[in-house]
Structure formats: structure tokens, C-alpha cells
Write a protein that holds these residues in place. Structure first.
Motif, PDB file in Angstrom:
ATOM      1  N   LEU C  48       0.830  -1.210   0.000  1.00  0.00           N
ATOM      2  CA  LEU C  48       0.000   0.000   0.000  1.00  0.00           C
ATOM      3  C   LEU C  48       0.862   1.257   0.000  1.00  0.00           C
ATOM      4  CD1 LEU C  48      -2.725  -1.154   2.555  1.00  0.00           C
ATOM      5  CD2 LEU C  48      -2.991  -0.873   0.089  1.00  0.00           C
ATOM      6  N   MET C  49       1.952   1.211   0.760  1.00  0.00           N
ATOM      7  CA  MET C  49       2.846   2.380   0.772  1.00  0.00           C
ATOM      8  C   MET C  49       3.426   2.631  -0.616  1.00  0.00           C
ATOM      9  SD  MET C  49       4.845   1.722   4.371  1.00  0.00           S
ATOM     10  CE  MET C  49       6.148   2.910   4.064  1.00  0.00           C
ATOM     11  N   PHE C  50       3.884   1.554  -1.230  1.00  0.00           N
ATOM     12  CA  PHE C  50       4.517   1.746  -2.540  1.00  0.00           C
ATOM     13  C   PHE C  50       3.498   2.098  -3.619  1.00  0.00           C
ATOM     14  CE2 PHE C  50       8.411   0.042  -0.763  1.00  0.00           C
ATOM     15  CZ  PHE C  50       9.339   0.832  -1.409  1.00  0.00           C
ATOM     16  N   SER C  51       2.248   1.660  -3.441  1.00  0.00           N
ATOM     17  CA  SER C  51       1.216   2.106  -4.380  1.00  0.00           C
ATOM     18  C   SER C  51       1.119   3.626  -4.348  1.00  0.00           C
ATOM     19  CB  SER C  51      -0.140   1.522  -4.002  1.00  0.00           C
ATOM     20  OG  SER C  51      -0.107   0.130  -4.094  1.00  0.00           O
ATOM     21  N   LEU C  52       1.141   4.165  -3.134  1.00  0.00           N
ATOM     22  CA  LEU C  52       1.022   5.617  -3.001  1.00  0.00           C
ATOM     23  C   LEU C  52       2.271   6.333  -3.510  1.00  0.00           C
ATOM     24  CD1 LEU C  52      -0.835   6.099   0.362  1.00  0.00           C
ATOM     25  CD2 LEU C  52      -1.388   7.238  -1.778  1.00  0.00           C
ATOM     26  N   TYR C  53       3.438   5.798  -3.156  1.00  0.00           N
ATOM     27  CA  TYR C  53       4.675   6.373  -3.711  1.00  0.00           C
ATOM     28  C   TYR C  53       4.593   6.380  -5.237  1.00  0.00           C
ATOM     29  CZ  TYR C  53       7.354   5.807   0.702  1.00  0.00           C
ATOM     30  OH  TYR C  53       7.833   5.895   1.963  1.00  0.00           O
ATOM     31  N   GLY C  54       4.194   5.239  -5.774  1.00  0.00           N
ATOM     32  CA  GLY C  54       4.139   5.089  -7.235  1.00  0.00           C
ATOM     33  C   GLY C  54       3.137   6.056  -7.848  1.00  0.00           C
ATOM     34  N   MET C  55       2.001   6.270  -7.143  1.00  0.00           N
ATOM     35  CA  MET C  55       1.016   7.216  -7.666  1.00  0.00           C
ATOM     36  C   MET C  55       1.600   8.616  -7.712  1.00  0.00           C
ATOM     37  SD  MET C  55      -2.341   5.715  -5.812  1.00  0.00           S
ATOM     38  CE  MET C  55      -3.352   7.161  -5.982  1.00  0.00           C
ATOM     39  N   GLY C  56       2.382   8.952  -6.676  1.00  0.00           N
ATOM     40  CA  GLY C  56       3.043  10.253  -6.675  1.00  0.00           C
ATOM     41  C   GLY C  56       4.002  10.364  -7.849  1.00  0.00           C
ATOM     42  N   TRP C  57       4.768   9.321  -8.056  1.00  0.00           N
ATOM     43  CA  TRP C  57       5.724   9.342  -9.178  1.00  0.00           C
ATOM     44  C   TRP C  57       4.981   9.459 -10.498  1.00  0.00           C
ATOM     45  CZ3 TRP C  57       6.749   6.833 -13.686  1.00  0.00           C
ATOM     46  CH2 TRP C  57       7.988   7.097 -14.260  1.00  0.00           C
ATOM     47  N   ASN C  58       3.867   8.716 -10.583  1.00  0.00           N
ATOM     48  CA  ASN C  58       3.101   8.657 -11.820  1.00  0.00           C
ATOM     49  C   ASN C  58       2.541  10.028 -12.205  1.00  0.00           C
ATOM     50  OD1 ASN C  58       1.951   7.207 -13.955  1.00  0.00           O
ATOM     51  ND2 ASN C  58      -0.015   7.126 -12.890  1.00  0.00           N
ATOM     52  N   LEU C  59       2.247  10.824 -11.190  1.00  0.00           N
ATOM     53  CA  LEU C  59       1.647  12.127 -11.454  1.00  0.00           C
ATOM     54  C   LEU C  59       2.571  12.975 -12.345  1.00  0.00           C
ATOM     55  CD1 LEU C  59      -0.196  13.975  -8.611  1.00  0.00           C
ATOM     56  CD2 LEU C  59       0.593  15.115 -10.640  1.00  0.00           C
ATOM     57  N   ILE C  60       3.852  12.980 -12.009  1.00  0.00           N
ATOM     58  CA  ILE C  60       4.776  13.771 -12.818  1.00  0.00           C
ATOM     59  C   ILE C  60       5.471  12.897 -13.864  1.00  0.00           C
ATOM     60  CG2 ILE C  60       6.677  13.529 -11.128  1.00  0.00           C
ATOM     61  CD1 ILE C  60       5.998  16.632 -13.230  1.00  0.00           C
ATOM     62  N   GLY C  65       5.427  12.685 -18.128  1.00  0.00           N
ATOM     63  CA  GLY C  65       6.549  12.190 -18.910  1.00  0.00           C
ATOM     64  C   GLY C  65       7.915  12.651 -18.427  1.00  0.00           C
ATOM     65  N   GLN C  66       8.003  13.154 -17.191  1.00  0.00           N
ATOM     66  CA  GLN C  66       9.285  13.605 -16.658  1.00  0.00           C
ATOM     67  C   GLN C  66       9.848  12.523 -15.743  1.00  0.00           C
ATOM     68  OE1 GLN C  66      10.266  16.731 -17.796  1.00  0.00           O
ATOM     69  NE2 GLN C  66       8.405  16.406 -18.980  1.00  0.00           N
ATOM     70  N   VAL C  67      10.889  11.840 -16.193  1.00  0.00           N
ATOM     71  CA  VAL C  67      11.402  10.701 -15.441  1.00  0.00           C
ATOM     72  C   VAL C  67      12.174  11.182 -14.213  1.00  0.00           C
ATOM     73  CG1 VAL C  67      12.825   8.648 -15.532  1.00  0.00           C
ATOM     74  CG2 VAL C  67      11.539   9.359 -17.527  1.00  0.00           C
ATOM     75  N   ASP C  68      11.546  11.027 -13.075  1.00  0.00           N
ATOM     76  CA  ASP C  68      12.098  11.526 -11.828  1.00  0.00           C
ATOM     77  C   ASP C  68      12.709  10.356 -11.048  1.00  0.00           C
ATOM     78  OD1 ASP C  68      12.614  12.521  -9.344  1.00  0.00           O
ATOM     79  OD2 ASP C  68      10.568  13.165  -8.920  1.00  0.00           O
ATOM     80  N   LEU C  69      14.002  10.431 -10.787  1.00  0.00           N
ATOM     81  CA  LEU C  69      14.659   9.380 -10.016  1.00  0.00           C
ATOM     82  C   LEU C  69      15.153   9.928  -8.681  1.00  0.00           C
ATOM     83  CD1 LEU C  69      16.601   7.561 -12.866  1.00  0.00           C
ATOM     84  CD2 LEU C  69      14.479   6.882 -11.773  1.00  0.00           C
ATOM     85  N   GLY C  70      14.439  10.911  -8.156  1.00  0.00           N
ATOM     86  CA  GLY C  70      14.858  11.483  -6.874  1.00  0.00           C
ATOM     87  C   GLY C  70      13.728  11.563  -5.875  1.00  0.00           C
ATOM     88  N   LYS C  71      12.725  10.702  -6.020  1.00  0.00           N
ATOM     89  CA  LYS C  71      11.576  10.800  -5.119  1.00  0.00           C
ATOM     90  C   LYS C  71      11.943  10.505  -3.672  1.00  0.00           C
ATOM     91  CE  LYS C  71       7.832  12.116  -7.201  1.00  0.00           C
ATOM     92  NZ  LYS C  71       8.580  13.317  -7.606  1.00  0.00           N
ATOM     93  N   ALA C  72      13.017   9.747  -3.451  1.00  0.00           N
ATOM     94  CA  ALA C  72      13.343   9.351  -2.088  1.00  0.00           C
ATOM     95  C   ALA C  72      13.619  10.557  -1.196  1.00  0.00           C
ATOM     96  CB  ALA C  72      14.542   8.410  -2.082  1.00  0.00           C
ATOM     97  N   GLN C  73      14.121  11.642  -1.773  1.00  0.00           N
ATOM     98  CA  GLN C  73      14.404  12.793  -0.908  1.00  0.00           C
ATOM     99  C   GLN C  73      13.137  13.299  -0.222  1.00  0.00           C
ATOM    100  OE1 GLN C  73      15.854  16.186  -3.284  1.00  0.00           O
ATOM    101  NE2 GLN C  73      15.014  15.150  -5.064  1.00  0.00           N
ATOM    102  N   TYR C  74      12.008  13.130  -0.875  1.00  0.00           N
ATOM    103  CA  TYR C  74      10.754  13.592  -0.261  1.00  0.00           C
ATOM    104  C   TYR C  74      10.231  12.593   0.761  1.00  0.00           C
ATOM    105  CZ  TYR C  74      11.284  16.754  -4.093  1.00  0.00           C
ATOM    106  OH  TYR C  74      11.817  17.662  -4.967  1.00  0.00           O
ATOM    107  N   VAL C  75      10.510  11.308   0.534  1.00  0.00           N
ATOM    108  CA  VAL C  75      10.222  10.330   1.576  1.00  0.00           C
ATOM    109  C   VAL C  75      10.985  10.743   2.827  1.00  0.00           C
ATOM    110  CG1 VAL C  75      10.454   7.925   2.282  1.00  0.00           C
ATOM    111  CG2 VAL C  75       9.970   8.460  -0.105  1.00  0.00           C
ATOM    112  N   GLY C  76      12.258  11.083   2.636  1.00  0.00           N
ATOM    113  CA  GLY C  76      13.111  11.479   3.752  1.00  0.00           C
ATOM    114  C   GLY C  76      12.590  12.722   4.462  1.00  0.00           C
TER     115      GLY C  76
END
Lengths: 249, 308, 333
Positions: C48-60, C65-76
């Protein structure tokens, strides 16, 4: 009344001069054609007017406002819409959603945007494709969708870049009639570049001819095609000479 | 004050030396990027494979680690070609996002394969011509001869690749492909062949870099990421696709990484009470990332790049 | 008012998808009542957590279409905000979570402005760089515990809804499930919003988007901020669920990539994609890890296989599972 005023526009890319001191005007209820041989700088001029390129010198006035320094999206918001030569079909959006992106320029409400989009599609005779994906449409229909998207943003002036390219004869006739209706019934001024001369001649009230980035002629279509400068630009020097000889003989 | 002077000298020398190694690491990345616009996230893992190759084959063959460098290069080249035909070729058909993830999967795959076979403890070469000897250059400036030799060898390797790309027919074909793939195809240059070749050259140069590095840098399965990021920063600074840029930028990055001790020395010499205990050198790689970010934003084409 | 209507309007989705979604929801609601191992429960919470993370990633990343590989900083940022506020000032979760989201969004504006001047690979690598810089800073910052991280002390009286401290995992499960439902509804609203349409137009063709009056740069930054809010929210939850956090497990590049993988595997740019992706990837990763890595003693084998699977997906079906479904549906028509 003058809607668009292009003053001494020059655009250089490095050492290459794409447009040199081009000036002309487009009135509020006019259809103006921009013609010229390949590489004459028509598309560059469009890009300069639409704010996609920054000018090297000169200015562009639209609807009483100086838009020279504005970005392309700011120009679009003032009511200057355009279509692109190469139109890429969308993968993610349905046809109606695509057109809605245009109408979202004037409203933030989804319902209102949808209504405008459907109305414009109705007007252009493509309402039946609303639910389809862009990729499933033939090229001619895709072009109409692009036109619908631009129209849905409720523009005052529409720049059409080679809308006739890749269409067959009967499709072009349909397009001519469509553009006439857009101009007549919606009151949108048109500025079009076209390879298909027949289309420009039928539609335009006035024609501007570019060659090597310079304006070499301007006037009514029938007069412009007889201008020796124009004939030379299109067909080359020796053709003019031969025509003269034939005329003399 | 004297301490500061020595520190500056020390940092400059080690910056130059590490920079040359960084340049060799980045060289492979920039060659591959130049030819096919693909960013290889597994680049650091190629380096790791080169490191392990030298580490393992040297005692096995009973020769000095330096002599196994060609072998490390060969392994790197073979790995590169295998990756091209097994993976990259398919990724090129897909969208950019697929390329990112494909090479990222490759990175995870190689790293954990190493973990499976080699275990997680860091290892380093203990005996060899280059190991453990040092030269006294000036007052307080001691140079490890390992690093000096590594720098010299990487400069030589760099020169070989540069010669290959600029002076041989095949190398020129690579350049032609990177400038205009379609045009090159009309000239009868097979894109497929050139791509594979770029991966071979890229793999070989980073393999050699790994063989050199393991003489003074411990190898463990996760060693790659740091070097991947350094290589990205180097290539970004030098310009994506530029060989000359990789050399200059590698040296610059070497200086940047070795700059923080100078700052620490400055802080110590002015005895800034409020900053005591704040050791800037723990940020040395942070600065590499920051530099990458700043270059990309301020000058996206890098120092010598032509692609944007 | 229209925004609310848009959020609950699922009319543009195929009937079959909605039935499947309803079935899945019923299963998720019932799951704690079914017999399960504690490992299974932990896996479900992670899903469930990763579904939400993934939804956040999916939004942008998916819609934009902007490939973001830095989402972890916001988890932090989310996790650390909640942990620090709870430890130092005894602030309840429900107050610290919005603060964490706001801080993360603020940070996303600061770095988003320069970031979105970049495109493609350059953008992707730059997002990694920003994330790693932040992680390095946190590792030496004593206020947040440095590399050792922080540990949230137990309050004693359980269940504690204010501080999100429970003895049984199913409490956490329902909290995160609730967040997922809110997130889904919000995402549905976003899809139907002006920005939602504009973002998809940007992904298609930026020139065309600009000619339609869209401020591309600003639109991306706005969408990025929304995506950030999702990720930071779950980051706050992560802090309470795990009790202790450190830079390595909240801000690492591996986490960033895992988040992006969820969305891509399931199908970037579709509403269900991230959830499908998480439903496949999280159990696969956990069980591969426990069987091969833990029980059989092949440390590394699990992740090597995981890497192999990523490669195969990227090479064979870059549009993900949902892409396969859509292709099948198109063929049937």
C-alpha cells in the motif's frame, strides 16, 4: 482595423539570415497568404510572430499590444493561435480530450471546456470521432483535430502552417471550404503559409511573397502571380527570359 | 599558514592524479553516449567487473596486477558487447524511460551477481609493483607511487582511445555515427556495428580503469554507484559525447573532490571557532553532485559538448 | 464544487476496470480478517505504501513524462519531519504529517525551478543528484541524528491514534489503506483537472502545448509539487510505522528507483498502473528476498533476479502491465 503588425522583423541564426526586414499587416477580418519557395523563411517568420523564436531586431504588435518580448504561451493567451506543420498524434488522450486542452486556455472548468470542445468539433464536422484515440484517425482527420484544438482556444488570429500538406485534391477542397467558414462564421483572421498555391489563391484576400527571407511582393493574389519578381523567384531566371522572348515574338 | 600551503600542494597533486583516473572512467560513458544517446547506469558496475578481474586473475595467473590490465579491458569489452546485443539493442526501440530502467536493471543485476559470488566484504590488492611504495615530493607531500602510476597509465589508455577514435577509419566511423547516425547509414556505415563497437570501446576503457583503480581502492559489490555518479558529473561537465571534454572535466572533478581538505585547512588556520568540528571533506562527493546539478542548469552542453 | 464532482467521476473508465477495482477494494478491506502471517501483513502494508509512492511518481513521471529518479528525498523529508517533531516537541502525527508535506513541497519548488529547465536524461540524472546531496547532508547533520538516524520512543499506552503507535499491524494497515483511498480519489480529480489535461498535452508535445497557452515550465513545477505531497505523506507514515529511520533507508537511490519501477512496471500514465506494479513488485521482492536471500543463503540472488526482471520488462514491454491490457483491448475492438 489592424490586428497584427509585423515591423522590420529580422531573424538571424548565427551567420544565416532567415528573415530580413520583413514588414506587413493583417487586418481584423482578413485572410492573408504567405508564400515563397522552399527555404524562403516562412516557418521562421511564423515562429517569430508566435513568440517561439526571439527576434534579432524588429517588433511585432498584436491587437494593440507589443508582443515582441513575450513567450509563445503568453502570445497564445492573447488570442494568437497556430497549427504546426508536423502534427504528432497523441498517445494518451482521446480526441475530445485533445481539443479540450485548447478550450482549457479560457476556462478551468472541465464541463465548460468539454462543451466548447464539442461545439467546435461539431462545427468542423468531426463530432463523431470524439471518443476515439488520436492514433486511430487518418491524417486528414488528425489535421482537423489540430485545427479544432486551436479554434477551441477562441483565437482572434490563426496561423496555419502548411495545413494542406499531405492531403489529396478533394480533401483540400474540403479544407478550403472549412477555412472559409472559420473565417466567415467565427470571425477569425487567418494567416497561412502553403505549398499548395491553389489553396492560397482561392482563400486569400492578400498575398505576401517571401524569397530568401525578404519580402519581394505583396498584393491581391491575381496581381501577385503576374509580378515578374515572383515568377522569377518561383521558376528561375531563364523561365522569365524565355517568357519575355515568347511575349516579344 | 605553512600547513595551508602544503595542503594546497597536496590537494593539487592528488586532484590531478585522481582526475586522470576519473577521466578514464568517464571516457567509456561519453563514447557510448555520443554514439547512441543512451545513458548507462551500469557504468560503475562495469568498473567493478574490471576491478574484480584484476583482483582475481592476478594471483591466478601468477603475474603482477598491472599485467592483467589488458585482460580487464578485454573482459570489459566483451561485457559491453554482450550487454549491447542482449539488452541495449532492444531498449533503443522503446521510449527513453525504458532505457533508463533497462540499464538500471543491469546495474542491480551485476551488483548483486557480484554480491552472490564475491561476498560483501571489501577487498584490495596487497602485493604488486605499484602497491605500498611512495615518493616524497616536497615537504610533507608524500605521493603514493600506485596513484602516480595509475594516473600515467590512464593517460596512456586515454591516448590510445583518442588515437583510435580520431586516427583510425573505424574510429572515424564512430565519430560520424555520433554526429549524424542517419547520414552515416547512407554512407554505408552500419549503425548496429558502430553501436556494438562503441560499447566495446566504452567497456574496455572502463575495464582498464577498474584494473588500475583496484591497486589503491578497495573493491566491493556496491562500489559502482559513486563512480557512476562521478562519471555522469564528468561527462556533463565536459559535454556529453566529447572525448576531449572528458579529459579536462575529469581533472577538474579530481580537483573539486580534493578541494575540501584545503578548506578545512583554511578554517583551521583562521581558527574559526564557530565552525570547529565541521569537517568539509566529508562533503567531497556531495560537491560532485552539486557541481553536476549546477553545470546542467547553467551550461547544459558542458564545456566541449555539441549535443543538448 | 466541480473539483469534488470530478474527483468522484469514474465515468470515463471501462466498466470492467471498475468492477475489478471494487473487487480489489473488497479484498483489501477484508484482508486483516483472513488468516495471514505477520510477514504477509508487512508485505501488504509495504504494497500500500509503494502504491502511493508510485502514484506520486506517476503524477509527474507518467502523466507528465518527466522521469524523476529522486523521489526518495521527499520520503526522507516527510519521515524526518514527523520523527523530529515527535521526538523533540511531542507533536502528534496528524500535525507533523501536513508540516512534512508542506516542507517537502517547499523544497520541491526550490529545486523544481532549475530542474525543469532540463529534459530527458539530463533531468533524470539531475534528480538523482539533488536527492543524493540531501542524503549526504542528513548523514552529517547531528540535529537529525546523522548517519545513525532517529528512533521514535514508544508512548506506552496502545493503541495511540494521535501518535500512530500500535501493537498490532492491522491498525497501520487500515491507516495506510485510508490514505490510499484518499490518494486515489484525489488522483482521479487531478486527471480531470485543467492541469491534468495540460500535463498530458505537455508529455505529447511541448511545442504544441505552449502554442495552446500552457506555461510548460510552471505546469511541470506545479505537478511536481503535487507528486511530492503524496510521497512526503507516506514518508511521514513510514517514520511511525518503522519507529526508526536513517538516511540510507529513507533517501537512497534504490528507493527512488523502486518507486519509479512500481509505476513503470504497472504502466506509467494510467491510474491503476502504480497499484498493479506495486502489487507485483513488492511481494516478488519480499518473497524472493526471504526465500533466496534469507532461507537458502544466496544473498544477492534475489536482487540479481529482480534486476533481470527489470531488464526484461524494459526491453520487452516498456508500457508495463497496463500497456499489455490496453493493447489487448485495442485488438479486440
Amino acid at each position: 482595423m489592424t490586428l497584427l503588425q509585423v515591423n522590420n522583423v529580422t531573424k538571424r541564426f548565427g551567420g544565416l539570415v532567415a528573415n530580413h526586414e520583413v514588414s506587413f499587416q493583417v487586418g481584423q477580418d482578413e485572410v492573408v497568404g504567405l508564400i515563397g519557395p522552399n527555404g524562403a523563411g516562412k516557418t521562421t517568420l511564423f515562429n517569430c510572430i508566435a513568440g517561439f523564436h526571439q527576434l534579432t531586431s524588429g517588433s511585432v504588435i498584436f491587437d494593440g499590444e507589443d508582443i515582441t518580448a513575450l513567450s509563445d504561451f503568453q502570445v497564445a493567451r492573447l488570442g494568437l493561435a497556430r497549427t504546426f506543420q508536423i502534427f504528432q498524434a497523441s498517445g494518451d488522450l482521446k480526441v475530445v480530450e485533445n481539443v479540450m486542452v485548447g478550450s482549457f486556455m479560457r476556462t478551468s472548468s472541465r464541463g465548460a471546456a468539454r462543451q466548447v470542445a464539442l461545439e467546435v468539433m461539431e462545427f468542423l464536422g468531426i463530432a463523431d470521432t470524439a471518443g476515439e484515440m488520436m492514433t486511430e484517425l487518418p491524417v486528414a482527420a488528425q489535421k482537423r483535430v489540430a485545427l479544432a484544438t486551436a479554434l477551441a482556444s477562441d483565437p482572434k488570429l490563426l496561423l496555419l502552417d502548411e495545413v494542406g500538406a499531405g492531403l489529396n485534391h478533394s480533401e483540400i477542397d474540403g479544407l478550403i471550404e472549412l477555412l472559409q467558414r472559420i473565417h466567415g462564421e467565427r470571425g477569425v483572421a487567418l494567416l497561412l503559409t502553403e505549398h499548395v498555391l491553389e489553396m492560397v489563391m482561392k482563400l486569400s484576400h492578400r498575398v505576401i511573397v517571401l524569397e530568401s527571407g525578404r519580402k519581394i511582393a505583396e498584393g491581391e493574389p491575381a496581381a501577385v502571380v503576374k509580378d515578374p519578381e515572383v515568377v522569377r523567384a518561383y521558376l528561375g531566371d531563364h523561365y522569365v527570359k524565355r517568357q519575355k522572348e515568347n511575349g516579344d515574338a | 599558514m605553512e600547513e595551508l600551503g602544503i595542503q594546497i600542494l597536496k590537494s593539487a597533486v592528488s586532484g590531478l592524479i585522481m582526475g586522470l583516473v576519473f577521466a578514464l572512467v568517464a571516457l567509456g560513458l561519453t563514447v557510448i553516449f555520443g554514439v547512441m544517446d543512451i545513458v548507462n547506469f551500469a557504468h560503475g558496475e562495469f568498473l567493478m567487473v574490471g576491478m574484480y578481474t584484476t583482483l582475481l586473475t592476478s594471483p591466478l595467473l601468477g603475474v603482477d596486477p598491472v599485467l592483467t590490465l589488458p585482460l580487464a579491458g578485454l573482459v570489459g569489452a566483451v561485457l559491453g558487447v554482450m550487454c549491447y546485443f542482449g539488452l541495449i539493442r532492444f531498449l533503443l526501440r522503446g521510449p527513453m524511460i525504458a532505457q533508463l530502467f533497462g540499464t538500471f536493471g543491469l546495474m542491480i543485476f551485476l551488483r548483486n551477481l557480484a554480491l552472490l559470488f564475491m561476498g560483501s566484504e571489501p577487498r584490495i590488492i596487497h602485493e604488486g609493483w605499484l602497491v605500498g611504495k611512495s615518493i616524497l615530493v616536497g615537504p610533507g607531500v608524500v605521493l603514493e607511487s600506485t596513484k602516480v602510476a595509475a594516473a600515467a597509465l590512464s593517460l596512456i589508455s586515454f591516448a590510445v582511445v583518442w588515437w583510435f577514435i580520431n586516427r583510425t577509419r573505424v574510429g572515424k566511423a564512430i565519430t560520424a555515427t555520433s554526429l549524424d547516425a542517419e547520414g552515416a547509414r547512407y554512407m554505408g556505415i552500419s549503425t548496429e556495428y558502430m553501436n556494438a563497437l562503441a560499447w566495446a570501446v566504452g567497456g574496455a576503457s572502463v575495464g582498464v580503469a577498474g584494473g588500475l583503480l583496484v591497486n589503491f581502492w578497495p573493491v566491493e559489490p556496491g562500489v559502482g554507484l559513486l563512480f557512476t555518479m562521478i562519471a555522469f558529473a564528468t561527462v556533463a561537465l565536459g559535454g556529453f559525447g566529447s572525448v576531449r571534454g572528458a579529459l579536462v572535466a575529469g581533472i577538474l572533478i579530481g580537483f573539486i573532490v580534493n578541494l575540501p581538505p584545503v578548506w578545512d585547512a583554511i578554517l583551521r588556520s583562521i581558527d574559526a571557532a564557530g565552525l570547529r568540528g565541521m569537517e568539509i571533506h566529508s562533503f567531497k562527493y556531495t560537491m560532485v553532485y552539486a557541481v553536476y546539478f549546477l553545470i546542467m542548469v547553467l551550461r547544459p552542453q558542458g564545456l566541449f559538448g555539441w549535443k543538448q | 464544487m466541480e473539483a469534488v464532482k470530478n474527483a468522484f467521476d469514474f465515468g470515463d473508465m471501462p466498466r470492467s476496470e471498475l468492477w475489478l477495482a471494487a473487487l480489489a477494494l473488497a479484498f483489501l478491506l477484508w484482508f486483516p480478517a483472513m488468516p495471514h502471517s505477520s510477514f504477509g501483513m508487512a508485505t501488504m502494508i509495504q504494497f500500500l505504501m509503494f502504491s502511493l509512492y508510485g502514484m506520486g511518481w506517476n503524477l509527474i513521471g507518467g502523466y507528465g513524462g518527466q522521469v524523476d529518479l529522486g523521489k526518495a528525498q521527499y520520503v526522507g523529508i516527510g519521515a524526518y519531519t514527523t520523527a523530529v517533531m515527535m521526538i523533540r516537541w511531542d507533536v502528534p502525527f496528524w500535525f507533523s504529517m501536513p508540516v512534512g508535506m508542506a516542507l517537502a513541497v517547499g523544497w520541491s519548488f526550490i529545486i523544481g525551478y532549475p530542474l525543469f529547465r532540463l529534459k530527458g536524461h539530463y533531468f533524470a540524472i539531475a534528480t538523482i543528484a539533488t536527492s543524493l546531496v540531501l542524503k549526504d547532508l542528513f548523514e552529517v547533520w547531528n540535529f537529525v541524528g546523522g548517519a545513525r538516524g532517529l528512533e521514535i520512543p514508544m508512548k506506552g499506552d496502545m493503541p495511540n491514534w494521535l501518535y500512530l503507535q500500535f501493537r498490532e499491524d492491522y491498525y497501520y494497515y487500515y491507516v495506510i489503506l485510508g490514505m490510499l483511498l484518499v490518494g486515489l480519489i484525489y488522483m482521479n480529480g487531478f486527471r480531470h483537472s485543467r492541469l491534468g489535461y495540460q500535463l498530458r498535452a505537455i508529455k505529447d508535445n511541448e511545442h504544441v502545448a505552449r502554442s495552446l497557452g500552457i506555461d510548460v515550465h510552471w505546469s511541470k513545477i506545479k505537478a511536481y509539487a503535487m507528486a511530492t505531497a503524496y510521497v512526503a505523506m507516506v514518508g511521514s507514515f513510514h517514520a511511525c510505522y518503522n519507529f526508526n529511520i536513517e538516511p540510507e533507508d529513507t533517501m537512497s537511490l534504490d528507493l527512488s528507483v523502486l518507486i519509479a519501477m512500481m509505476a513503470m512496471l504497472g504502466g506509467a500514465g494510467s491510474m491503476w498502473g502504480p497499484i498493479i506494479g506495486a502489487a507485483i513488485l513488492v511481494p516478488m521482492k519480499n518473497y524472493l528476498g526471504s526465500w533466496l536471500g534469507g532461507q537458502a543463503g544466496f544473498a544477492g540472488m534475489d536482487l540479481a533476479m529482480y534486476g533481470l526482471i527489470i531488464m526484461i520488462i524494459a526491453a520487452a514491454q516498456p508500457r508495463g502491465v497496463y500497456g499489455i491490457v490496453e493493447a489487448m483491448r485495442a485488438r479486440r475492438r
